[in-house]
Write a protein that holds these residues in place. Structure first.
Motif, PDB file in Angstrom:
ATOM      1  N   TYR A 133       0.839  -1.201   0.000  1.00  0.00           N
ATOM      2  CA  TYR A 133       0.000   0.000   0.000  1.00  0.00           C
ATOM      3  C   TYR A 133       0.876   1.254   0.000  1.00  0.00           C
ATOM      4  CZ  TYR A 133      -3.185   3.644   1.399  1.00  0.00           C
ATOM      5  OH  TYR A 133      -3.898   4.812   1.441  1.00  0.00           O
ATOM      6  N   TYR A 134       1.890   1.274   0.845  1.00  0.00           N
ATOM      7  CA  TYR A 134       2.775   2.447   0.913  1.00  0.00           C
ATOM      8  C   TYR A 134       3.563   2.618  -0.381  1.00  0.00           C
ATOM      9  CZ  TYR A 134       1.606   2.500   5.832  1.00  0.00           C
ATOM     10  OH  TYR A 134       0.917   2.549   7.014  1.00  0.00           O
ATOM     11  N   LEU A 135       3.985   1.513  -0.955  1.00  0.00           N
ATOM     12  CA  LEU A 135       4.721   1.571  -2.215  1.00  0.00           C
ATOM     13  C   LEU A 135       3.825   2.094  -3.332  1.00  0.00           C
ATOM     14  CD1 LEU A 135       6.944   0.892  -4.297  1.00  0.00           C
ATOM     15  CD2 LEU A 135       6.129  -1.463  -4.243  1.00  0.00           C
ATOM     16  N   ILE A 136       2.689   1.456  -3.522  1.00  0.00           N
ATOM     17  CA  ILE A 136       1.822   1.789  -4.651  1.00  0.00           C
ATOM     18  C   ILE A 136       1.245   3.196  -4.517  1.00  0.00           C
ATOM     19  CG2 ILE A 136      -0.317   1.113  -5.832  1.00  0.00           C
ATOM     20  CD1 ILE A 136       0.572  -1.848  -5.109  1.00  0.00           C
ATOM     21  N   SER A 137       1.000   3.634  -3.303  1.00  0.00           N
ATOM     22  CA  SER A 137       0.463   4.991  -3.113  1.00  0.00           C
ATOM     23  C   SER A 137       1.484   6.058  -3.511  1.00  0.00           C
ATOM     24  CB  SER A 137       0.010   5.199  -1.676  1.00  0.00           C
ATOM     25  OG  SER A 137       1.103   5.130  -0.788  1.00  0.00           O
ATOM     26  N   GLN A 138       2.755   5.705  -3.598  1.00  0.00           N
ATOM     27  CA  GLN A 138       3.791   6.656  -4.007  1.00  0.00           C
ATOM     28  C   GLN A 138       4.063   6.636  -5.509  1.00  0.00           C
ATOM     29  OE1 GLN A 138       7.358   6.867  -1.524  1.00  0.00           O
ATOM     30  NE2 GLN A 138       6.283   5.603  -0.006  1.00  0.00           N
ATOM     31  N   LEU A 139       3.503   5.640  -6.213  1.00  0.00           N
ATOM     32  CA  LEU A 139       3.770   5.513  -7.643  1.00  0.00           C
ATOM     33  C   LEU A 139       2.850   6.422  -8.450  1.00  0.00           C
ATOM     34  CD1 LEU A 139       4.147   1.630  -7.942  1.00  0.00           C
ATOM     35  CD2 LEU A 139       5.972   3.353  -7.817  1.00  0.00           C
ATOM     36  N   PRO A 140       3.425   7.239  -9.332  1.00  0.00           N
ATOM     37  CA  PRO A 140       2.581   8.079 -10.189  1.00  0.00           C
ATOM     38  C   PRO A 140       1.922   7.226 -11.276  1.00  0.00           C
ATOM     39  CG  PRO A 140       4.895   8.370 -10.739  1.00  0.00           C
ATOM     40  CD  PRO A 140       4.843   7.459  -9.550  1.00  0.00           C
ATOM     41  N   SER A 141       0.804   7.672 -11.765  1.00  0.00           N
ATOM     42  CA  SER A 141       0.075   6.937 -12.793  1.00  0.00           C
ATOM     43  C   SER A 141       0.866   6.927 -14.099  1.00  0.00           C
ATOM     44  CB  SER A 141      -1.286   7.592 -13.030  1.00  0.00           C
ATOM     45  OG  SER A 141      -1.937   6.957 -14.106  1.00  0.00           O
ATOM     46  N   LEU A 142       0.821   5.802 -14.781  1.00  0.00           N
ATOM     47  CA  LEU A 142       1.440   5.685 -16.108  1.00  0.00           C
ATOM     48  C   LEU A 142       0.376   5.711 -17.199  1.00  0.00           C
ATOM     49  CD1 LEU A 142       4.114   2.894 -15.457  1.00  0.00           C
ATOM     50  CD2 LEU A 142       4.467   5.364 -15.579  1.00  0.00           C
ATOM     51  N   ASP A 143      -0.877   5.814 -16.807  1.00  0.00           N
ATOM     52  CA  ASP A 143      -1.972   5.837 -17.775  1.00  0.00           C
ATOM     53  C   ASP A 143      -2.015   7.184 -18.476  1.00  0.00           C
ATOM     54  OD1 ASP A 143      -2.680   3.279 -16.978  1.00  0.00           O
ATOM     55  OD2 ASP A 143      -4.109   3.993 -15.489  1.00  0.00           O
ATOM     56  N   GLY A 144      -2.264   7.146 -19.768  1.00  0.00           N
ATOM     57  CA  GLY A 144      -2.448   8.373 -20.542  1.00  0.00           C
ATOM     58  C   GLY A 144      -1.200   9.173 -20.809  1.00  0.00           C
ATOM     59  N   ILE A 145      -0.033   8.559 -20.699  1.00  0.00           N
ATOM     60  CA  ILE A 145       1.221   9.283 -20.952  1.00  0.00           C
ATOM     61  C   ILE A 145       1.493   9.273 -22.456  1.00  0.00           C
ATOM     62  CG2 ILE A 145       3.716   9.255 -20.633  1.00  0.00           C
ATOM     63  CD1 ILE A 145       3.244   8.146 -17.879  1.00  0.00           C
ATOM     64  N   GLY A 146       1.629  10.434 -23.043  1.00  0.00           N
ATOM     65  CA  GLY A 146       1.926  10.550 -24.459  1.00  0.00           C
ATOM     66  C   GLY A 146       3.385  10.233 -24.753  1.00  0.00           C
ATOM     67  N   GLU A 147       3.668  10.009 -26.047  1.00  0.00           N
ATOM     68  CA  GLU A 147       5.026   9.643 -26.454  1.00  0.00           C
ATOM     69  C   GLU A 147       6.062  10.703 -26.122  1.00  0.00           C
ATOM     70  OE1 GLU A 147       5.719   8.213 -30.428  1.00  0.00           O
ATOM     71  OE2 GLU A 147       3.847   7.084 -30.406  1.00  0.00           O
ATOM     72  N   ASN A 148       5.655  11.965 -26.167  1.00  0.00           N
ATOM     73  CA  ASN A 148       6.618  13.051 -25.964  1.00  0.00           C
ATOM     74  C   ASN A 148       6.610  13.607 -24.549  1.00  0.00           C
ATOM     75  OD1 ASN A 148       7.399  12.872 -28.671  1.00  0.00           O
ATOM     76  ND2 ASN A 148       5.715  14.201 -29.294  1.00  0.00           N
ATOM     77  N   MET A 149       5.731  13.088 -23.714  1.00  0.00           N
ATOM     78  CA  MET A 149       5.674  13.559 -22.329  1.00  0.00           C
ATOM     79  C   MET A 149       6.751  12.865 -21.510  1.00  0.00           C
ATOM     80  SD  MET A 149       1.575  13.574 -21.623  1.00  0.00           S
ATOM     81  CE  MET A 149       1.794  14.040 -19.935  1.00  0.00           C
ATOM     82  N   PRO A 150       7.373  13.599 -20.597  1.00  0.00           N
ATOM     83  CA  PRO A 150       8.364  12.942 -19.742  1.00  0.00           C
ATOM     84  C   PRO A 150       7.670  11.954 -18.796  1.00  0.00           C
ATOM     85  CG  PRO A 150       8.055  15.229 -19.090  1.00  0.00           C
ATOM     86  CD  PRO A 150       7.243  15.023 -20.325  1.00  0.00           C
ATOM     87  N   LEU A 151       8.364  10.885 -18.497  1.00  0.00           N
ATOM     88  CA  LEU A 151       7.811   9.903 -17.564  1.00  0.00           C
ATOM     89  C   LEU A 151       7.832  10.478 -16.151  1.00  0.00           C
ATOM     90  CD1 LEU A 151       9.339   6.528 -18.785  1.00  0.00           C
ATOM     91  CD2 LEU A 151       6.963   7.227 -18.840  1.00  0.00           C
ATOM     92  N   PRO A 152       6.800  10.189 -15.372  1.00  0.00           N
ATOM     93  CA  PRO A 152       6.739  10.742 -14.025  1.00  0.00           C
ATOM     94  C   PRO A 152       7.636  10.008 -13.019  1.00  0.00           C
ATOM     95  CG  PRO A 152       4.814   9.410 -14.454  1.00  0.00           C
ATOM     96  CD  PRO A 152       5.597   9.465 -15.731  1.00  0.00           C
TER      97      PRO A 152
END
Length: 184
Positions: free
Chosen positions: A4-23
């Motif tokens: 729970y603590y791990l996953i709550s710190q992970l930013p969403s990877l959904d909807g990331i465009g090709e040119n957007m920086p990864l979070p």
């Protein structure tokens, strides 16, 4: 509970465009996993790969088993279709490959542009991974799903069209000239 603590710190990877920086970077993701996951899950993370071994290896994760089996089938289908196209023999390791993988492989092989074929295969892999997405967003399998998705996104971003064209031309010319040159 640690998931729970791990996953709550992970930013969403959904909807990331090709040119957007990864979070998040892969290093940061692995750092968080090492901090919050137990030994068994950390060992599974070490085996998290987009290129599973040919032989089935034990995994306690249903998601990883399904992913590895699907990726093996896709790679074998790609090899089989390529071999058939070149009229060469191919050892499919006595596997009966599901028709879905053969269709996907055939579509990719028929594409004229190798970069477009790779993008097509990557989209297919992302869609397949979505079908394996755990319903429990706070489970170890969700962490593995997240790690695989991150690896797929990073993989496609590493492609360089100009370098790929140069390597392709180098290999193609070496075949035509009978040279034994390899890709750079």
């Amino acid at each position: 509970m640690a998931e729970y603590y791990l996953i709550s710190q992970l930013p969403s990877l959904d909807g990331i465009g090709e040119n957007m920086p990864l979070p998040i970077t892969e290093d940061r993701f692995l750092e968080l996993c090492n901090r919050f996951l137990g030994k068994k899950a950390r060992n599974e993370m070490k085996n998290l790969t987009l290129l599973p071994p040919k032989s089935c290896e034990y995994s306690g994760s249903a998601l990883l088993k399904a992913w590895n089996e699907s990726e093996r089938n896709l790679r074998l289908a790609l090899g089989k279709v390529r071999a058939e196209k070149m009229k060469k023999p191919f050892d499919a390791e006595n596997r009966v490959l599901p028709i879905e993988y053969t269709k996907v492989a055939s579509t990719a092989i028929e594409m004229d542009n190798p970069m477009e074929a790779e993008k097509f295969l990557n989209r297919y892999r992302l869609e397949l991974l979505e079908t394996l997405r755990p319903t429990d967003n706070f489970s170890e399998d969700f962490v593995f799903y997240y790690g695989l998705k991150l690896k797929l996104i990073l993989r496609i971003r590493q492609f360089d069209a100009d370098a790929g064209k140069a390597a392709y031309k180098n290999i193609y010319n070496s075949i035509l000239n009978g040279d034994r040159l390899e890709a750079m």
